[in-house]
Design a protein around this motif. Sequence first.
Motif, PDB file in Angstrom:
ATOM      1  N   ILE A  70       0.979  -1.037   0.158  1.00  0.00           N
ATOM      2  CA  ILE A  70       0.180   0.067  -0.024  1.00  0.00           C
ATOM      3  C   ILE A  70       0.824   1.161  -0.097  1.00  0.00           C
ATOM      4  O   ILE A  70       1.824   1.216   0.896  1.00  0.00           O
ATOM      5  N   ASP A  71       0.762   2.135  -0.806  1.00  0.00           N
ATOM      6  CA  ASP A  71       1.341   3.297  -1.109  1.00  0.00           C
ATOM      7  C   ASP A  71       0.636   4.494   0.038  1.00  0.00           C
ATOM      8  O   ASP A  71      -0.231   4.910   0.060  1.00  0.00           O
ATOM      9  N   ALA A  72       1.404   4.527   1.065  1.00  0.00           N
ATOM     10  CA  ALA A  72       0.813   5.149   2.412  1.00  0.00           C
ATOM     11  C   ALA A  72       1.711   6.595   2.460  1.00  0.00           C
ATOM     12  O   ALA A  72       2.842   6.457   2.455  1.00  0.00           O
ATOM     13  N   THR A  73       0.950   7.722   2.961  1.00  0.00           N
ATOM     14  CA  THR A  73       1.645   8.715   3.236  1.00  0.00           C
ATOM     15  C   THR A  73       1.394   8.936   4.904  1.00  0.00           C
ATOM     16  O   THR A  73       0.210   8.851   5.186  1.00  0.00           O
ATOM     17  N   VAL A  74       2.287   9.346   5.664  1.00  0.00           N
ATOM     18  CA  VAL A  74       2.088   9.648   7.063  1.00  0.00           C
ATOM     19  C   VAL A  74       1.747  11.339   7.301  1.00  0.00           C
ATOM     20  O   VAL A  74       2.502  11.883   6.947  1.00  0.00           O
ATOM     21  N   THR A  75       0.699  11.383   7.877  1.00  0.00           N
ATOM     22  CA  THR A  75       0.560  12.971   8.378  1.00  0.00           C
ATOM     23  C   THR A  75       0.702  12.766  10.113  1.00  0.00           C
ATOM     24  O   THR A  75       0.077  12.325  10.761  1.00  0.00           O
ATOM     25  N   GLU A  76       1.786  13.749  10.596  1.00  0.00           N
ATOM     26  CA  GLU A  76       2.149  13.770  11.831  1.00  0.00           C
ATOM     27  C   GLU A  76       1.102  14.793  12.800  1.00  0.00           C
ATOM     28  O   GLU A  76       0.959  15.678  12.131  1.00  0.00           O
ATOM     29  N   PRO A  77       0.878  14.315  13.638  1.00  0.00           N
ATOM     30  CA  PRO A  77      -0.197  15.098  14.593  1.00  0.00           C
ATOM     31  C   PRO A  77       0.716  16.370  15.180  1.00  0.00           C
ATOM     32  O   PRO A  77       1.750  16.534  15.123  1.00  0.00           O
ATOM     33  N   HIS A  78      -0.467  17.377  15.254  1.00  0.00           N
ATOM     34  CA  HIS A  78       0.137  18.742  15.688  1.00  0.00           C
ATOM     35  C   HIS A  78       0.070  18.661  17.187  1.00  0.00           C
ATOM     36  O   HIS A  78      -0.963  18.169  17.707  1.00  0.00           O
ATOM     37  N   ARG A  79       1.172  19.030  18.029  1.00  0.00           N
ATOM     38  CA  ARG A  79       1.091  19.034  19.283  1.00  0.00           C
ATOM     39  C   ARG A  79       0.682  20.368  20.098  1.00  0.00           C
ATOM     40  O   ARG A  79       1.194  21.352  19.397  1.00  0.00           O
ATOM     41  N   ARG A  80      -0.190  20.360  21.021  1.00  0.00           N
ATOM     42  CA  ARG A  80      -0.605  21.483  21.423  1.00  0.00           C
ATOM     43  C   ARG A  80       0.098  21.703  22.933  1.00  0.00           C
ATOM     44  O   ARG A  80       0.410  20.728  23.527  1.00  0.00           O
ATOM     45  N   LYS A  81       0.495  22.853  23.194  1.00  0.00           N
ATOM     46  CA  LYS A  81       1.198  23.083  24.356  1.00  0.00           C
ATOM     47  C   LYS A  81       0.080  23.318  25.510  1.00  0.00           C
ATOM     48  O   LYS A  81      -1.053  23.612  25.378  1.00  0.00           O
ATOM     49  N   ALA A  82       0.353  23.042  26.743  1.00  0.00           N
ATOM     50  CA  ALA A  82      -0.594  23.034  27.713  1.00  0.00           C
ATOM     51  C   ALA A  82      -0.984  24.352  28.325  1.00  0.00           C
ATOM     52  O   ALA A  82      -0.071  25.217  28.058  1.00  0.00           O
ATOM     53  N   ASN A  83      -1.939  24.387  28.427  1.00  0.00           N
ATOM     54  CA  ASN A  83      -2.721  25.968  28.965  1.00  0.00           C
ATOM     55  C   ASN A  83      -2.759  25.857  30.485  1.00  0.00           C
ATOM     56  O   ASN A  83      -3.788  25.591  31.087  1.00  0.00           O
ATOM     57  N   VAL A  84      -1.605  26.165  31.077  1.00  0.00           N
ATOM     58  CA  VAL A  84      -1.485  26.547  32.550  1.00  0.00           C
ATOM     59  C   VAL A  84      -1.379  27.735  32.887  1.00  0.00           C
ATOM     60  O   VAL A  84      -0.428  28.495  32.785  1.00  0.00           O
ATOM     61  N   ARG A  85      -2.269  28.149  33.836  1.00  0.00           N
ATOM     62  CA  ARG A  85      -2.288  29.312  34.196  1.00  0.00           C
ATOM     63  C   ARG A  85      -1.735  29.397  35.686  1.00  0.00           C
ATOM     64  O   ARG A  85      -1.643  28.599  36.350  1.00  0.00           O
ATOM     65  N   LYS A  86      -1.163  30.671  35.870  1.00  0.00           N
ATOM     66  CA  LYS A  86      -0.214  30.889  37.393  1.00  0.00           C
ATOM     67  C   LYS A  86      -1.161  30.591  38.420  1.00  0.00           C
ATOM     68  O   LYS A  86      -0.777  29.608  39.375  1.00  0.00           O
ATOM     69  N   GLY A  87      -2.404  30.928  38.591  1.00  0.00           N
ATOM     70  CA  GLY A  87      -3.323  30.809  39.711  1.00  0.00           C
ATOM     71  C   GLY A  87      -4.181  29.543  39.456  1.00  0.00           C
ATOM     72  O   GLY A  87      -4.712  28.929  40.437  1.00  0.00           O
ATOM     73  N   GLY A  88      -3.947  28.862  38.389  1.00  0.00           N
ATOM     74  CA  GLY A  88      -4.994  27.751  38.077  1.00  0.00           C
ATOM     75  C   GLY A  88      -6.371  28.202  38.108  1.00  0.00           C
ATOM     76  O   GLY A  88      -6.851  29.318  38.154  1.00  0.00           O
TER      77      GLY A  88
END
Length: 103
Positions: A70-88
Motif C-alpha cells: 500500500i502506498d501510504a503517506t504519514v501525517t504527523e499530529p500537531h502537538r498543543r502546548k499545555a494551557n497552565v495558568r499561574k493561579g489555576g
Amino acid sequence: MPARIYRPARNAMSSGMAKTKQWVLEYVSDTAREVDPLMGWTSNEDTQAQVRLRFPTKEAALEYAKDNGIDATVTEPHRRKANVRKGGYGDNFATNRRQVWTH
C-alpha cells in the motif's frame, strides 16, 4: 490504491481524549462522491474508501502498508502546548482579585 496514516484529533464536542491514542490507516478514494437523487445520500463506487484500520503505533501501520504493498503517506499530529495558568482554576474565584471577572 493510496492510503494515509494519521493520528485522529480529539472530538471538538468534548474535552476527552478517547480514540486519539491509536494510529489510523485510511484509504484515499480515487473517484469523487456522488449524491443519490432519490435519497440524498452520498456514495462512492470504491468500497475501499470505507475501510479504516487502527494500529497501536505508527511503525505498525507503516509495516502493514509495506507488507501489503500500500502506498501510504504519514501525517504527523500537531502537538498543543499545555494551557497552565499561574493561579489555576481556583484563581477564577479568588477574593483578592483586582479586576472584574466576567465571561
